[in-house]
Structures are given as C-alpha cells and as structure tokens.
Motif scaffolding. Structure first.
Motif, short mmCIF file in Angstrom:
data_model
loop_
_atom_site.label_atom_id
_atom_site.label_comp_id
_atom_site.label_asym_id
_atom_site.label_seq_id
_atom_site.Cartn_x
_atom_site.Cartn_y
_atom_site.Cartn_z
N VAL A 94 0.84 -1.20 0.00
CA VAL A 94 0.00 0.00 0.00
C VAL A 94 0.88 1.25 0.00
N GLU A 95 1.94 1.22 0.83
CA GLU A 95 2.87 2.34 0.92
C GLU A 95 3.52 2.61 -0.46
N VAL A 96 3.97 1.57 -1.10
CA VAL A 96 4.62 1.71 -2.41
C VAL A 96 3.63 2.24 -3.44
N ALA A 97 2.39 1.72 -3.42
CA ALA A 97 1.37 2.17 -4.37
C ALA A 97 1.08 3.66 -4.18
N LEU A 98 1.01 4.09 -2.93
CA LEU A 98 0.75 5.51 -2.66
C LEU A 98 1.92 6.38 -3.13
N ASP A 99 3.15 5.92 -2.87
CA ASP A 99 4.33 6.66 -3.33
C ASP A 99 4.35 6.79 -4.85
N ARG A 100 4.02 5.70 -5.53
CA ARG A 100 4.01 5.73 -7.00
C ARG A 100 2.98 6.73 -7.52
N THR A 101 1.79 6.70 -6.92
CA THR A 101 0.75 7.63 -7.34
C THR A 101 1.21 9.07 -7.15
N LYS A 102 1.86 9.31 -6.00
CA LYS A 102 2.36 10.65 -5.71
C LYS A 102 3.38 11.07 -6.77
N ARG A 103 4.31 10.17 -7.08
CA ARG A 103 5.35 10.49 -8.08
C ARG A 103 4.75 10.70 -9.46
N ASN A 104 3.77 9.87 -9.83
CA ASN A 104 3.23 9.93 -11.19
C ASN A 104 2.24 11.06 -11.42
N THR A 105 1.73 11.65 -10.36
CA THR A 105 0.75 12.72 -10.54
C THR A 105 1.27 14.09 -10.11
N ALA A 106 2.48 14.11 -9.52
CA ALA A 106 3.02 15.38 -9.03
C ALA A 106 3.33 16.32 -10.20
N LYS A 107 3.15 17.60 -9.96
CA LYS A 107 3.43 18.63 -10.97
C LYS A 107 4.39 19.65 -10.38
N VAL A 108 5.17 20.25 -11.26
CA VAL A 108 6.01 21.37 -10.85
C VAL A 108 5.72 22.53 -11.79
N GLU A 109 6.07 23.72 -11.35
CA GLU A 109 5.88 24.88 -12.21
C GLU A 109 7.20 25.17 -12.90
N CYS A 110 7.17 25.31 -14.21
CA CYS A 110 8.38 25.65 -14.96
C CYS A 110 8.85 27.03 -14.50
N ILE A 157 4.05 21.31 -15.13
CA ILE A 157 4.71 20.21 -15.83
C ILE A 157 4.74 18.99 -14.90
N PRO A 158 4.56 17.77 -15.44
CA PRO A 158 4.73 16.58 -14.59
C PRO A 158 6.12 16.59 -13.94
N ALA A 159 6.18 16.31 -12.65
CA ALA A 159 7.43 16.43 -11.89
C ALA A 159 8.50 15.44 -12.32
N ASN A 160 8.14 14.41 -13.07
CA ASN A 160 9.15 13.44 -13.47
C ASN A 160 9.78 13.76 -14.83
N LYS A 161 9.49 14.92 -15.38
CA LYS A 161 10.08 15.33 -16.67
C LYS A 161 11.43 16.01 -16.43
N THR A 162 12.33 15.85 -17.39
CA THR A 162 13.65 16.49 -17.26
C THR A 162 13.68 17.86 -17.92
N LYS A 163 12.75 18.07 -18.87
CA LYS A 163 12.67 19.36 -19.56
C LYS A 163 11.22 19.80 -19.64
N CYS A 164 11.01 21.11 -19.63
CA CYS A 164 9.66 21.65 -19.81
C CYS A 164 9.18 21.30 -21.21
N MET A 165 8.00 20.71 -21.30
CA MET A 165 7.48 20.29 -22.61
C MET A 165 6.97 21.48 -23.42
N ASP A 216 9.54 2.85 -11.93
CA ASP A 216 8.57 3.67 -12.66
C ASP A 216 8.64 3.46 -14.16
N SER A 217 9.78 2.97 -14.65
CA SER A 217 9.93 2.82 -16.11
C SER A 217 9.65 1.39 -16.57
#
Ligand SMILES: [Zn+2]
Length: 121
Positions: free
Chosen positions: A72-88, A95-103, A119-120
C-alpha cells in the motif's frame, strides 16, 4: 440485404477493402499471440516473485500483513510520483514532476522526486 424471397445481396467489397479486412484480421491475430506470450511471461514473473517472497519472508521474518502494508505504501508513493506537478521556472506552466525538460519551452527542470527504476517498467 434480403430481397424478400430468401436471396441476399451482399454488397460488393472492392480489393482495397478486402486487403484492409485481411490486414485487420492478421493484426488482431498477431496481437492475440503477443498478449498470450505476455501473459505467460507475467505468470512466470509472478511465480518467481512468490518464490522470492517465501525466501525473504522466512529469512527476514516478515509477515504477510506487513507485506500488504508495504505494498500500500509503495502504491501511494508511486501515485504521488506519477501525478506530481512542478511549475516551470521560465514559462510558469505546470509540468509533470518526473520530466527532465519543460514540454512547452524546453527549459531544464529540477527533479522533485528521485526517479525510481520501477517507474519505467
Ligand atoms: Zn517552460
């Protein structure tokens, strides 16, 4: 279409349509084979996983309920990582937080999370 006396008029299908139908049928068959192979691989991985679980649970004395908690802990962490956003920093778009460059503008982004190799998969 039925002519009323039991004869059916099948609309003529031109060669291009026949080819398209044949290709669709072949693609469907190829996809079924691929799915079957993937299911077999998944079953093998599942068995390997269960064997490894048996080894780890015995050597580390981890219960099944602890495993479930950890899942459950791992599933929650994954969801957090996959849905997190950052502001360029440059264009200010989200932008999705797991991107290396602003799209949108191509600016390099700083990771908010450590990228997990899981994740990959
Ligand atoms: Zn940007």
């Amino acid at each position: 279409m039925n002519d009323g006396i039991g004869h059916y008029n099948v609309p003529a299908i031109d060669l291009t349509e026949k080819k398209t139908v044949r290709e669709a049928s072949r693609n469907s068959s190829d996809n079924s084979s691929r799915i079957e192979r993937l299911e077999k691989k998944l079953e093998t991985l599942s068995i390997i996983n269960e064997v490894l679980w048996g080894v780890v649970s015995e050597s580390e004395n981890i219960t099944l309920s602890k495993l479930k908690e950890m899942m459950v802990e791992v599933a929650l962490d994954r969801t957090k990582r996959n849905t997190a956003k950052v502001e360029c920093g440059k264009c200010k778009l989200s932008i999705p937080a797991n991107k290396t460059k602003c799209m949108y503008c191509g600016t390099d982004l700083v990771f908010q999370f450590e990228i997990s190799p899981f994740d990959s998969l």
